[in-house]
Design a protein around this motif. Structure first.
Motif, PDB file in Angstrom:
ATOM      1  N   SER A 192     -10.207   0.369  -2.392  1.00  0.00           N
ATOM      2  CA  SER A 192     -11.099  -0.771  -2.652  1.00  0.00           C
ATOM      3  C   SER A 192     -11.610  -1.350  -1.343  1.00  0.00           C
ATOM      4  O   SER A 192     -12.042  -2.500  -1.292  1.00  0.00           O
ATOM      5  CB  SER A 192     -10.329  -1.843  -3.433  1.00  0.00           C
ATOM      6  OG  SER A 192      -9.209  -2.252  -2.674  1.00  0.00           O
ATOM      7  N   SER A 203      -0.752   4.342  -4.812  1.00  0.00           N
ATOM      8  CA  SER A 203      -1.462   3.691  -5.913  1.00  0.00           C
ATOM      9  C   SER A 203      -0.692   2.531  -6.507  1.00  0.00           C
ATOM     10  O   SER A 203      -1.162   1.904  -7.452  1.00  0.00           O
ATOM     11  CB  SER A 203      -1.734   4.721  -7.011  1.00  0.00           C
ATOM     12  OG  SER A 203      -2.493   5.774  -6.486  1.00  0.00           O
ATOM     13  N   GLN A 204       0.486   2.238  -5.990  1.00  0.00           N
ATOM     14  CA  GLN A 204       1.253   1.128  -6.557  1.00  0.00           C
ATOM     15  C   GLN A 204       0.825  -0.210  -5.977  1.00  0.00           C
ATOM     16  O   GLN A 204       1.256  -1.255  -6.432  1.00  0.00           O
ATOM     17  CB  GLN A 204       2.746   1.354  -6.329  1.00  0.00           C
ATOM     18  CG  GLN A 204       3.263   2.517  -7.148  1.00  0.00           C
ATOM     19  CD  GLN A 204       4.767   2.502  -7.273  1.00  0.00           C
ATOM     20  OE1 GLN A 204       5.381   1.477  -7.529  1.00  0.00           O
ATOM     21  NE2 GLN A 204       5.372   3.657  -7.062  1.00  0.00           N
ATOM     22  N   GLY A 206      -5.586  -2.100  -5.625  1.00  0.00           N
ATOM     23  CA  GLY A 206      -6.668  -1.618  -4.786  1.00  0.00           C
ATOM     24  C   GLY A 206      -6.285  -0.405  -3.960  1.00  0.00           C
ATOM     25  O   GLY A 206      -7.088   0.075  -3.173  1.00  0.00           O
ATOM     26  N   HIS A 207      -5.069   0.078  -4.093  1.00  0.00           N
ATOM     27  CA  HIS A 207      -4.506   1.233  -3.382  1.00  0.00           C
ATOM     28  C   HIS A 207      -4.300   0.932  -1.901  1.00  0.00           C
ATOM     29  O   HIS A 207      -5.029   0.114  -1.302  1.00  0.00           O
ATOM     30  CB  HIS A 207      -5.389   2.481  -3.515  1.00  0.00           C
ATOM     31  CG  HIS A 207      -5.672   2.851  -4.937  1.00  0.00           C
ATOM     32  ND1 HIS A 207      -4.688   3.187  -5.830  1.00  0.00           N
ATOM     33  CD2 HIS A 207      -6.830   2.907  -5.623  1.00  0.00           C
ATOM     34  CE1 HIS A 207      -5.244   3.443  -6.996  1.00  0.00           C
ATOM     35  NE2 HIS A 207      -6.537   3.284  -6.907  1.00  0.00           N
ATOM     36  N   GLU A 211      -2.121   9.847 -12.767  1.00  0.00           N
ATOM     37  CA  GLU A 211      -1.121   9.568 -11.724  1.00  0.00           C
ATOM     38  C   GLU A 211       0.054   8.797 -12.290  1.00  0.00           C
ATOM     39  O   GLU A 211       1.212   9.070 -11.979  1.00  0.00           O
ATOM     40  CB  GLU A 211      -1.756   8.727 -10.615  1.00  0.00           C
ATOM     41  CG  GLU A 211      -2.420   9.538  -9.541  1.00  0.00           C
ATOM     42  CD  GLU A 211      -2.836   8.662  -8.372  1.00  0.00           C
ATOM     43  OE1 GLU A 211      -3.717   9.105  -7.633  1.00  0.00           O
ATOM     44  OE2 GLU A 211      -2.280   7.555  -8.222  1.00  0.00           O
ATOM     45  N   ASN A 251       1.060  -1.086 -12.632  1.00  0.00           N
ATOM     46  CA  ASN A 251       0.979  -1.181 -11.176  1.00  0.00           C
ATOM     47  C   ASN A 251      -0.332  -0.624 -10.629  1.00  0.00           C
ATOM     48  O   ASN A 251      -0.762  -0.963  -9.549  1.00  0.00           O
ATOM     49  CB  ASN A 251       2.128  -0.417 -10.519  1.00  0.00           C
ATOM     50  CG  ASN A 251       3.445  -1.133 -10.675  1.00  0.00           C
ATOM     51  OD1 ASN A 251       3.462  -2.330 -10.968  1.00  0.00           O
ATOM     52  ND2 ASN A 251       4.538  -0.420 -10.520  1.00  0.00           N
ATOM     53  N   ARG A 252      -0.920   0.263 -11.403  1.00  0.00           N
ATOM     54  CA  ARG A 252      -2.120   0.936 -10.944  1.00  0.00           C
ATOM     55  C   ARG A 252      -3.396   0.378 -11.541  1.00  0.00           C
ATOM     56  O   ARG A 252      -4.467   0.878 -11.255  1.00  0.00           O
ATOM     57  CB  ARG A 252      -2.084   2.423 -11.336  1.00  0.00           C
ATOM     58  CG  ARG A 252      -1.285   3.266 -10.414  1.00  0.00           C
ATOM     59  CD  ARG A 252      -1.040   4.617 -11.048  1.00  0.00           C
ATOM     60  NE  ARG A 252      -0.280   5.446 -10.145  1.00  0.00           N
ATOM     61  CZ  ARG A 252       1.014   5.286  -9.900  1.00  0.00           C
ATOM     62  NH1 ARG A 252       1.665   4.340 -10.522  1.00  0.00           N
ATOM     63  NH2 ARG A 252       1.633   6.066  -9.042  1.00  0.00           N
ATOM     64  N   SER A 306      -8.497  -2.479  -9.772  1.00  0.00           N
ATOM     65  CA  SER A 306      -8.884  -3.824  -9.379  1.00  0.00           C
ATOM     66  C   SER A 306     -10.314  -4.120  -9.806  1.00  0.00           C
ATOM     67  O   SER A 306     -10.678  -5.231 -10.107  1.00  0.00           O
ATOM     68  CB  SER A 306      -8.762  -3.991  -7.873  1.00  0.00           C
ATOM     69  OG  SER A 306      -9.519  -2.992  -7.233  1.00  0.00           O
ATOM     70  N   GLU A 307     -11.153  -3.079  -9.845  1.00  0.00           N
ATOM     71  CA  GLU A 307     -12.531  -3.320 -10.278  1.00  0.00           C
ATOM     72  C   GLU A 307     -12.557  -3.489 -11.785  1.00  0.00           C
ATOM     73  O   GLU A 307     -11.704  -3.005 -12.488  1.00  0.00           O
ATOM     74  CB  GLU A 307     -13.450  -2.145  -9.908  1.00  0.00           C
ATOM     75  CG  GLU A 307     -13.490  -1.809  -8.430  1.00  0.00           C
ATOM     76  CD  GLU A 307     -12.506  -0.726  -8.072  1.00  0.00           C
ATOM     77  OE1 GLU A 307     -12.081  -0.690  -6.914  1.00  0.00           O
ATOM     78  OE2 GLU A 307     -12.135   0.062  -8.950  1.00  0.00           O
TER      79      GLU A 307
END
Lengths: 257, 185
Positions: free
Chosen positions: A118, A137-138, A141-142, B51, B87-88, B91-92
């Motif tokens: 992100s 990925s946890q 936004g990675h 994932e 957790n994944r 965000s968008e």
């Protein structure tokens, strides 16, 4: 109106899910790869001795600090950048340990990682190309982890196993994902690099990942040493390795998209 | 809705505990569709769901010593996968929307029955649109119980709530869904 629950069940039968990926061979391959990890990536006996020595030095430093009236009653000091909190603690957790390669994430390429992040990753231009790119990925936004091999000015770190470890995340989306526990024996210095807020932590400390519960768990932590944090807009960059502050600042100055 | 668990899962788990990784692959094959779909309904992103499901299976393998023999494996697994998915969560706001499988809809045709088929198709679209207007909590409980057909125990574990909360949360979600449908009627 017809029975709503029946309608919902019928609707459920017609939801167009994406095709299920073939996970079994991937999971099997990952488990087999983990089981056959080369011996030199496991913590060597010499490192355990080094850590015992480091822990003893730490305890001595903490004892010395506690003897000084001005610091004996020192409370927790919180220094926060967007993405990582830094807390001063009287002593590190007794069971903190080094975990080279811990929580780096999925191995990937920079191009693939950039599509998922992100934020625009920043690369240190003075140290060549990374020999490892990982996507975690946890973190909301990675987050991106880059490893660099030992080279001139970047000796192999006994704690990370590499010459330089770069970690980046979006501090706006993940304001409290990472944390540092810094004992009294370690030096923390706040300053700016080209106008950007930076923090240098000199000495053994604990770096940890705070999941949804925002609580410290020892199995989500590892020992770390000598780290520079720099806030570049919404991107928090962490540089960690067995180098001094001047080297870290010089590398940070070359960070660019 | 049924509680899951089977002698086959138990046999495979016994073999895994004896060190046979290939047996775990068999366990993954048995549960990968439901695991992936749970992850997808939470993340609404195919790559994130892949994932999350994969990492969930790996995490479950590494924690198999904590799994109680004799209990159903699927709810325990789905809890781990759901946590990975949460957790994944992207965000968008750009996320894949629930779509209906076109082939499952009856073909619109003329003649007797065509009007019934057209009404049924429209009702499904209206229902999907009404669900789309609910908040995420309501969507999740409806999807867990009706789309994925998870049992109450599985839905509780996947959503990270107490089992007793599943029924009350579902009733409230259905109430709000009925209001949305009445609004459109």
């Amino acid at each position: 109106m017809p029975d709503l629950e029946q309608q919902l069940r019928r609707l459920g039968e017609s939801v167009d899910y994406p095709s299920t990926p073939a996970l079994a061979p991937r999971v099997g391959a990952e488990l087999r790869a983990a089981a056959t990890r080369p011996a030199d990536r496991r913590r060597p006996t010499r490192l355990r001795l080094a850590l015992l020595i480091a822990a003893a030095v730490l305890l001595l430093a903490a004892a010395a600090a506690a003897a000084v009236p001005a610091t004996r009653h020192a409370l927790l000091e919180l220094l926060s950048l967007r993405g990582e909190s830094v807390e001063r603690v009287p002593a590190l957790p007794a069971n903190a340990r080094a975990r080279p390669g811990w929580r780096l994430g999925h191995p990937t390429t920079l191009a693939a990682a950039s599509r998922r992040l992100s934020f625009t990753p920043l690369m240190p231009r003075s140290v060549g190309d990374p020999n490892g790119v990982f996507l975690d990925s946890q973190v909301p936004g990675h987050s991106l982890n880059l490893t660099y091999p030992p080279q001139a000015g970047l000796p192999r770190s006994r704690l990370t196993g590499v010459g330089l470890l770069v970690a980046e995340l979006n501090g706006d989306l993940a304001p409290t994902s990472f944390g540092k526990l810094v004992p009294r024996g370690a030096r923390v210095e706040r300053f700016t690099i080209d106008g950007h807020l930076a923090l240098w932590v000199d000495g053994l400390h604990v770096f940890f990942f705070k999941a949804a519960d925002h609580v410290f768990h020892v199995d989500r932590s590892r020992l770390a040493a000598n780290a520079l944090l720099i806030q570049r807009g919404n991107v928090l960059v962490r540089l960690e390795g067995g180098f001094d502050k001047a080297t870290a600042v010089a590398i940070a100055r070359t960070l660019a998209p | 809705m049924r509680e899951s668990g089977s002698a086959e899962d138990e046999d495979l788990i016994t073999q895994v505990r004896e060190g046979h990784v290939h047996a775990y692959e068999g366990l993954v094959e048995r549960h990968q569709t439901i695991a992936f779909r749970v992850a997808w309904l939470i993340t609404r992103s195919t790559p994130d769901a892949e994932e999350a499901a994969q990492d969930g299976f790996v995490k479950a393998y590494r924690n198999l010593d904590r799994f109680q023999s004799g209990k159903p494996f699927r709810p325990w697994l789905l809890q781990i996968v759901a946590n990975e998915a949460r957790n994944r969560r992207a965000s968008e706001q750009r996320r894949e929307r629930l779509a209906l499988r076109a082939g499952r809809e009856p073909a619109l045709r003329s003649g007797p029955g065509a009007d019934v088929a057209a009404v049924a198709s429209e009702e499904r679209r209206a229902l999907l649109a009404a669900i789309g207007r609910l908040d995420e909590r309501d969507q999740s409980i409806i999807a867990a119980r009706f789309f994925l057909e998870l049992s109450e125990a599985e839905a509780a574990m996947a959503l990270g709530i107490r089992r007793g909360t599943v029924k009350s949360r579902l009733n409230r979600a259905l109430g709000r869904l009925r209001k949305e449908l009445e609004r459109d009627a």
